[in-house]
Design a protein around this motif. Structure first.
Motif, mmCIF file in Angstrom:
data_model
loop_
_atom_site.group_PDB
_atom_site.id
_atom_site.type_symbol
_atom_site.label_atom_id
_atom_site.label_comp_id
_atom_site.label_asym_id
_atom_site.label_seq_id
_atom_site.Cartn_x
_atom_site.Cartn_y
_atom_site.Cartn_z
ATOM 1 N N ASP A 14 38.655 21.304 -11.263
ATOM 2 C CA ASP A 14 39.733 20.379 -11.633
ATOM 3 C C ASP A 14 39.273 19.374 -12.682
ATOM 4 O O ASP A 14 39.996 19.079 -13.633
ATOM 5 C CB ASP A 14 40.255 19.630 -10.399
ATOM 6 C CG ASP A 14 41.161 20.493 -9.533
ATOM 7 O OD1 ASP A 14 41.600 21.570 -10.000
ATOM 8 O OD2 ASP A 14 41.434 20.088 -8.384
ATOM 9 N N GLN A 26 42.168 10.248 -13.971
ATOM 10 C CA GLN A 26 43.349 10.658 -13.193
ATOM 11 C C GLN A 26 42.973 11.767 -12.207
ATOM 12 O O GLN A 26 43.394 11.754 -11.056
ATOM 13 C CB GLN A 26 44.474 11.131 -14.118
ATOM 14 C CG GLN A 26 45.141 10.054 -14.904
ATOM 15 C CD GLN A 26 45.828 9.053 -14.004
ATOM 16 O OE1 GLN A 26 45.361 7.929 -13.876
ATOM 17 N NE2 GLN A 26 46.889 9.448 -13.367
ATOM 18 N N VAL A 29 41.084 10.390 -9.213
ATOM 19 C CA VAL A 29 41.962 9.711 -8.268
ATOM 20 C C VAL A 29 42.730 10.719 -7.412
ATOM 21 O O VAL A 29 42.989 10.484 -6.234
ATOM 22 C CB VAL A 29 42.952 8.787 -9.021
ATOM 23 C CG1 VAL A 29 44.037 8.266 -8.105
ATOM 24 C CG2 VAL A 29 42.205 7.648 -9.680
ATOM 25 N N ASN A 30 43.072 11.860 -8.004
ATOM 26 C CA ASN A 30 43.932 12.835 -7.333
ATOM 27 C C ASN A 30 43.198 14.025 -6.720
ATOM 28 O O ASN A 30 43.841 15.000 -6.325
ATOM 29 C CB ASN A 30 44.991 13.343 -8.317
ATOM 30 C CG ASN A 30 45.935 12.243 -8.731
ATOM 31 O OD1 ASN A 30 46.427 11.491 -7.910
ATOM 32 N ND2 ASN A 30 46.170 12.128 -10.026
ATOM 33 N N ARG A 41 47.040 22.600 -2.662
ATOM 34 C CA ARG A 41 47.284 22.430 -4.096
ATOM 35 C C ARG A 41 47.325 23.792 -4.804
ATOM 36 O O ARG A 41 48.198 24.046 -5.623
ATOM 37 C CB ARG A 41 46.205 21.541 -4.715
ATOM 38 C CG ARG A 41 46.458 21.262 -6.177
ATOM 39 C CD ARG A 41 45.440 20.350 -6.769
ATOM 40 N NE ARG A 41 45.599 19.006 -6.221
ATOM 41 C CZ ARG A 41 44.871 17.968 -6.592
ATOM 42 N NH1 ARG A 41 43.931 18.100 -7.497
ATOM 43 N NH2 ARG A 41 45.075 16.785 -6.073
#
Length: 161
Positions: A14, A26, A29-30, A41
């Motif tokens: 990711d 980002q 954080v996710n 996911r």
């Protein structure tokens, strides 16, 4: 623990997709907090209804097969439904696109030309009914029953009379 290494691998994948510092932040954080969240996911990213139909069948065939299926066997297996009455080559899907969609869940072994779950925890996730997508919630018995019905349908094709 093997699951932790797999989870870390998903995290790194990711992060590697990020194109800028902002996107990296980002992504950090996710990031999924668990392997189950990572699978949630991955399953939620599976595309349109037609892909979902094929991929759900792929999972059932891989789960139920007594031996690893070749890519060609799997392609033919997922092509047909119980209401089909004859073999039609036009119905066989392009497997490269389907494998690309679920590349972290299913693995193609080029040497043996077979397809399998990328990790034993994919099967555990499927059978634990945790998937956020109802299309991917089934039991081993459901998978076996579906495969059995499809085998009888296939053997009943008019081509084999």
């Amino acid at each position: 623990h093997v699951g932790r290494f797999l989870w870390v691998s998903f995290q790194v994948d990711d992060l590697c997709k990020a194109e800028s510092d902002f996107e990296i932040r980002q992504a950090l954080v996710n990031l999924p907090r668990s392997l189950s969240e990572a699978y949630d996911r991955l399953f939620s990213q599976i595309g349109d209804n037609e892909q979902i139909k094929y991929i759900s069948k792929m999972f059932k065939w891989i789960l139920s097969a007594r031996r690893p299926l070749t890519l060609n066997e799997l392609a033919e297996a997922i092509a047909f439904d119980v209401d089909d009455t004859s073999w039609d080559a036009r119905k066989i899907p392009t497997m490269s696109r389907l494998l690309q969609v679920c590349k972290r869940l299913i693995e193609f072994d080029e040497e043996s030309q077979t397809v399998k779950f990328s990790h034993y925890t994919v099967q555990q996730y499927l059978l634990s009914h945790l998937s956020a997508r109802k299309e991917f919630r089934f039991t081993k018995r459901d998978a076996n029953n579906t495969i059995g019905e499809l085998c009888v349908t296939y053997l009943s094709f008019s081509d084999f009379e």
